[in-house]
Design an enzyme around this catalytic site. Structure first.
Site, PDB file in Angstrom:
ATOM      1  N   TRP A 275       0.836  -1.200   0.000  1.00 19.12           N
ATOM      2  CA  TRP A 275       0.000   0.000   0.000  1.00 19.12           C
ATOM      3  C   TRP A 275       0.881   1.265   0.000  1.00 19.12           C
ATOM      4  O   TRP A 275       1.852   1.360   0.730  1.00 19.12           O
ATOM      5  CB  TRP A 275      -0.926   0.006   1.222  1.00 19.12           C
ATOM      6  CG  TRP A 275      -1.695   1.285   1.325  1.00 19.12           C
ATOM      7  CD1 TRP A 275      -2.736   1.669   0.546  1.00 19.12           C
ATOM      8  CD2 TRP A 275      -1.445   2.360   2.231  1.00 19.12           C
ATOM      9  NE1 TRP A 275      -3.156   2.930   0.904  1.00 19.12           N
ATOM     10  CE2 TRP A 275      -2.382   3.372   1.952  1.00 19.12           C
ATOM     11  CE3 TRP A 275      -0.519   2.566   3.254  1.00 19.12           C
ATOM     12  CZ2 TRP A 275      -2.430   4.570   2.658  1.00 19.12           C
ATOM     13  CZ3 TRP A 275      -0.566   3.765   3.959  1.00 19.12           C
ATOM     14  CH2 TRP A 275      -1.522   4.746   3.647  1.00 19.12           C
TER      15      TRP A 275
ATOM     16  N   CYS B  40     -10.307   2.162  -8.189  1.00 21.77           N
ATOM     17  CA  CYS B  40      -9.442   2.435  -7.037  1.00 21.77           C
ATOM     18  C   CYS B  40      -9.550   1.253  -6.094  1.00 21.77           C
ATOM     19  O   CYS B  40     -10.609   0.635  -5.985  1.00 21.77           O
ATOM     20  CB  CYS B  40      -9.902   3.721  -6.353  1.00 21.77           C
ATOM     21  SG  CYS B  40      -8.981   4.129  -4.853  1.00 21.77           S
TER      22      CYS B  40
ATOM     23  N   ASP C 294      -2.522   5.548  -3.243  1.00 18.43           N
ATOM     24  CA  ASP C 294      -2.867   6.577  -2.250  1.00 18.43           C
ATOM     25  C   ASP C 294      -1.675   7.481  -1.958  1.00 18.43           C
ATOM     26  O   ASP C 294      -1.827   8.493  -1.272  1.00 18.43           O
ATOM     27  CB  ASP C 294      -3.327   5.913  -0.944  1.00 18.43           C
ATOM     28  CG  ASP C 294      -4.791   5.512  -0.991  1.00 18.43           C
ATOM     29  OD1 ASP C 294      -5.477   5.882  -1.963  1.00 18.43           O
ATOM     30  OD2 ASP C 294      -5.250   4.821  -0.059  1.00 18.43           O
TER      31      ASP C 294
ATOM     32  N   ASP D 295     -14.184   2.290  -5.381  1.00 20.32           N
ATOM     33  CA  ASP D 295     -13.097   1.916  -4.477  1.00 20.32           C
ATOM     34  C   ASP D 295     -13.280   0.495  -3.952  1.00 20.32           C
ATOM     35  O   ASP D 295     -14.373  -0.086  -4.044  1.00 20.32           O
ATOM     36  CB  ASP D 295     -13.077   2.925  -3.317  1.00 20.32           C
ATOM     37  CG  ASP D 295     -11.686   3.136  -2.750  1.00 20.32           C
ATOM     38  OD1 ASP D 295     -10.818   2.275  -2.962  1.00 20.32           O
ATOM     39  OD2 ASP D 295     -11.481   4.168  -2.087  1.00 20.32           O
TER      40      ASP D 295
ATOM     41  N   ASN E  48     -11.425  -1.423  -0.502  1.00 18.47           N
ATOM     42  CA  ASN E  48     -10.369  -1.143   0.464  1.00 18.47           C
ATOM     43  C   ASN E  48      -9.932  -2.276   1.374  1.00 18.47           C
ATOM     44  O   ASN E  48      -9.289  -2.027   2.381  1.00 18.47           O
ATOM     45  CB  ASN E  48     -10.773   0.065   1.315  1.00 18.47           C
ATOM     46  CG  ASN E  48     -10.555   1.361   0.550  1.00 18.47           C
ATOM     47  OD1 ASN E  48      -9.526   1.537  -0.084  1.00 18.47           O
ATOM     48  ND2 ASN E  48     -11.536   2.247   0.584  1.00 18.47           N
TER      49      ASN E  48
HETATM   50  C1  GLA Z   1      -9.240   4.786  -0.151  1.00 17.55           C
HETATM   51  C2  GLA Z   1      -8.890   5.538  -1.421  1.00 17.55           C
HETATM   52  C3  GLA Z   1      -8.742   7.002  -1.106  1.00 17.55           C
HETATM   53  C4  GLA Z   1     -10.025   7.519  -0.528  1.00 17.55           C
HETATM   54  C5  GLA Z   1     -10.427   6.699   0.687  1.00 17.55           C
HETATM   55  C6  GLA Z   1     -11.794   7.064   1.192  1.00 17.55           C
HETATM   56  O1  GLA Z   1      -8.197   4.813   0.754  1.00 17.55           O
HETATM   57  O2  GLA Z   1      -7.743   5.011  -1.990  1.00 17.55           O
HETATM   58  O3  GLA Z   1      -8.396   7.723  -2.269  1.00 17.55           O
HETATM   59  O4  GLA Z   1     -11.038   7.482  -1.488  1.00 17.55           O
HETATM   60  O5  GLA Z   1     -10.411   5.316   0.410  1.00 17.55           O
HETATM   61  O6  GLA Z   1     -12.143   6.294   2.283  1.00 17.55           O
END
Ligand code: GLA
Length: 745
Positions: A201, A528, A550, A480, A482
């Site tokens: 990351w 993303c 990020d 996104d 995550n």
């Molecule tokens: C991830 C994305 C960021 C942002 C956050 C929002 O980390 O990579 O760019 O959008 O989520 O929670």
């Protein structure tokens, strides 16, 4: 049409398949045993009666001979689709357990078909056809009645061979696939290096080059997404190859889930590159009459080094992989709310951000995380895709309309594949997650993964996203994702199909994404996954660009963009000017360097709050204008890596017509008494004159010959803290940059 598939056969009825365009050829033949023997992948070879290199049938010590063939040892035969267990001891392309419980198969050539253009792989992303021809070869195993179809596509204009494989169970009993690679490339014994893109990351896609070792080098992922540890891409090249010269064989996988790319140097030094779904923790039951399609693997050949390979990828990804709708379209410059406000947004803050977006001359406002459910931090609400009534009393659609009324585009963030345990969705459907019985599910960022293999989950997500996009005021979506998968299983699948979960998840995800992007073709989608945790050609097939990392701080981003550029063109890369000190690594970098590193990505903007913008208002206005004016050049231009060293990076971008040339010089750490440096530009017209427009340079307004810029090189500005600021000096201190602009005259 120059893409052409030629099949020849001599008196002994050995067919040679020759796939070529004007520059490259891919050759293989059918051996007397019925195996597909690989002959050549590389620069063009015209079909001939004889070829000077062939699989050997000579005595060797301590080797097995395939069944009744004399001296025919498959461990040193280059093959198109090898299996294990019949004298080839290397890692196979295909491994399956048949109804007898063993894994021995002999797949022999049965038939072939040549089709114009390119077949699609149903349910999976794959490159588009057009000016192409495809060869489908069918192999059969007599005992089990299993068939394998291998598909190869060659293009007129692209030095790419697109490959895929499919297993068809024509027998009368279930078989179990434990390994199905999409492509195998057996290269003859030689000294090779390999290069791959690795990281974690916020440090994704760093290039790593090494000699191909004896044994097996594997890059892979097993967590449900292609991942940020290894990108599903590898280049194998002559050891002597560099950026500008030498033979390079590139492979990229059009898939976003678990993958493996193996580079194996066997006992006789030949090198096998196999690409496919990761066989680790994978198993797929194939009942009688069913078939399994493996995703697409793309193979590129360049004899002009790594830059040459990258040019082939860039053009191909632009024209054949990423969505046609946004091909060549300048991306809107934007302000993204994330590092400006995090979760602290509401209607009035969004409208204030919209006002500064407008006054800076930017074109789009993106509302990132925090607009839905009761999302005030990252512990709640994923899954509850209803606008937060406290923050947006009239809904997000009405805010979108107000932002658009100011003459801006409007963008919105989603993380559809996830759920927080603290959410209505989870309370209503605790079984909708990826998980296994009697185990606590590990959490990542306080969230769990929804089980997208389930149709009802796909339906729910489609209806939530559709309900907002249908207002017609959403121009852009950041999609996104995550966290990766753990405790992998699906409550919807029987015990013996649990290991099918990750691939079924991908099929469900692609189905959902395809449905949404097809319904909203005018919406620009950005992929993303905590930045680059799923930055691959599978997602880029549906989404025109990606938030590559990020790491928004530009010095941390240099190796990421440099690494990414081996495969990805600038038109799929997004970037923004971050606040200082960086929220990611604490670095304090000038606005100039932040803006100039970001310049080389097509989707450009900033993520700053109102106070930060006010501090640097005029400079930001200048960069907004620069971004808008150069948007077409960056999306359509050609990107070259000129230099990449620990302390200095030089990138070049030529506009599509070659009339404008941008050269970015990035100097990382300052030191005393440094050497003078030059950069030799690439791909200019030798006999044209190029006028330097950069106002900061002493040489400004001078014009230089393309030959001199390419062969002598341009003096780079000097780093010297002891001198007053002058044009030939870079600004004092660390993290300095200069953007040169040349116009061809
Ligand atoms: C991830 C994305 C960021 C942002 C956050 C929002 O980390 O990579 O760019 O959008 O989520 O929670």
């Amino acid at each position: 049409m120059t893409a052409h598939i030629h099949v020849s056969s001599d008196s002994s009825s050995v067919a040679v398949f020759s796939l070529s365009n004007d520059r490259i050829s891919y050759l293989f033949q059918v051996s007397p045993e019925g195996f597909l023997e690989h002959l050549h992948f590389g620069a063009k070879v015209i079909p001939a009666a004889n070829y000077p290199s062939q699989a050997k049938r000579l005595h060797r010590g301590c080797v097995l001979e395939f069944q009744d063939s004399t001296y025919y040892n498959l461990s040193d035969v280059a093959q198109e689709y090898p299996v294990f267990g019949t004298s080839d001891n290397r890692n196979p392309a295909l491994h399956l357990i048949n109804a007898d419980g063993n894994s021995t198969h002999v797949f022999r050539y049965a038939s072939h078909e040549i089709v114009d253009d390119k077949p699609l792989i149903e349910g999976l992303p794959s490159a588009r056809g057009g000016n192409s021809q495809s060869l489908i070869v069918t192999l059969l195993d007599e005992v089990t009645k299993l068939a394998v179809e291998l598909c190869y596509t060659v293009y007129d204009q692209h030095d790419v061979v697109a490959r895929s494989s499919r297993v068809i169970n024509n027998g009368d009993a279930r078989v179990t696939i434990t390994q199905i690679m999409s492509s195998c490339l057996d290269l003859p014994a030689a000294d090779y290096d390999l290069m791959h893109l690795k990281g974690t990351w916020a440090r994704e896609l760093n290039q790593d080059r090494m000699p191909v070792p004896k044994g097996r080098f594997v890059i892979e992922s097993a967590t449900g997404s292609s991942g940020n540890v290894h990108n599903p891409f590898i280049a194998v090249m002559d050891r002597s190859a560099n950026e500008q010269q030498g033979r390079v064989f590139g492979t990229a996988f059009v898939y976003s889930g678990n993958f493996a790319i193996n580079v194996e140097q066997g006992e006789f030094d030949s090198v096998r590159v196999t690409t496919g779904i990761n066989p680790f923790n994978f198993q797929w039951h194939l009942d009688a009459g069913e078939s399994f399609a493996a995703p697409e693997s793309l193979q590129v050949f360049s004899d002009a080094g790594l830059n040459g390979m990258s040019q082939i990828w860039h053009r191909f990804i632009k024209q054949k992989v990423s969505p046609e709708r946004f091909n060549g379209q300048p991306r809107p410059s934007y302000l993204n709310s994330w590092e400006a406000a995090y979760f602290d947004i509401d209607e009035s803050k969004v409208l204030a951000l919209a006002d500064i977006t407008k006054s800076l001359g930017l074109q789009m406002l993106v509302v990132d995380d925090g607009w839905f459910g009761g999302r005030n931090d990252d512990t709640t609400s994923l899954g509850d895709w209803y606008p937060d009534k406290a923050k947006f009393p009239e809904g997000i659609e009405s805010v979108a309309a107000k932002v658009k009324a100011k003459g801006l585009k409007f963008g919105l963030w989603y993380e559809p594949e996830m759920v927080n345990p603290q959410s209505q969705l989870y309370r209503d459907h605790p079984d909708w997650i990826i998980g296994v019985p009697d185990r606590v599910s590990s959490k990542g960022r306080n969230q769990l993964v929804l089980d997208l293999s389930r149709q009802e989950v796909q339906e729910y997500l489609f209806s939530r996203i559709d309900s907002v996009l249908s207002c017609g005021n959403i121009d852009y979506v950041k999609w996104d994702m995550n966290r990766t998968m753990s405790e992998i299983g699906s409550a919807n699948l029987p015990r013996d199909r649990q290991l099918e979960t990750p691939h079924r998840y991908m099929l469900g995800l692609y189905r959902l994404v395809d449905r949404i992007v097809s319904k909203y073709p005018e919406v620009l989608f950005e992929n993303c996954a905590s930045g680059g945790n799923r930055f691959d050609l599978g997602m880029l097939h549906y989404m025109s660009q990606g938030w590559v990392s990020d790491m928004s701080e530009p010095i941390g981003r240099l190796p990421i963009i440099n690494g990414a550029s081996h495969l990805f063109p600038p038109c799929v890369l997004a970037s923004y000017i971050c606040p200082v000190p960086s929220h990611l690594n604490g670095r304090q970098v000038s606005l100039k360097t932040r803006a100039e590193v970001g310049f080389f990505c097509a989707a450009r903007g900033l993520s700053l709050n109102v106070e930060d913008v006010e501090k640097d208002f005029e400079a930001l206005q200048y960069y907004a204008k620069l971004y808008n004016e150069t948007a077409d050049d960056v999306v359509n231009g050609k990107f070259y890596r000129v230099q990449y060293q620990d302390n200095e990076v030089v990138w070049q971008l030529n506009s599509a017509d070659g009339n404008t040339v941008y050269l970015g010089y990035f100097h990382i750490l300052s030191a005393a008494n440094l050497p003078f440096r030059r950069a030799r530009l690439l791909m200019l017209e030798a006999d044209a004159q190029y006028q330097l427009l950069d106002k900061q340079s002493a040489a400004s307004e001078l014009s230089f010959g393309g030959d001199a810029l390419m062969n002598m090189g341009l003096d780079m500005p000097y780093v010297c803290a002891m001198q007053p600021d002058q044009a030939d000096y870079l600004e004092k201190g660390d993290f300095a940059s200069r953007l040169f602009v040349f116009k061809k005259i």
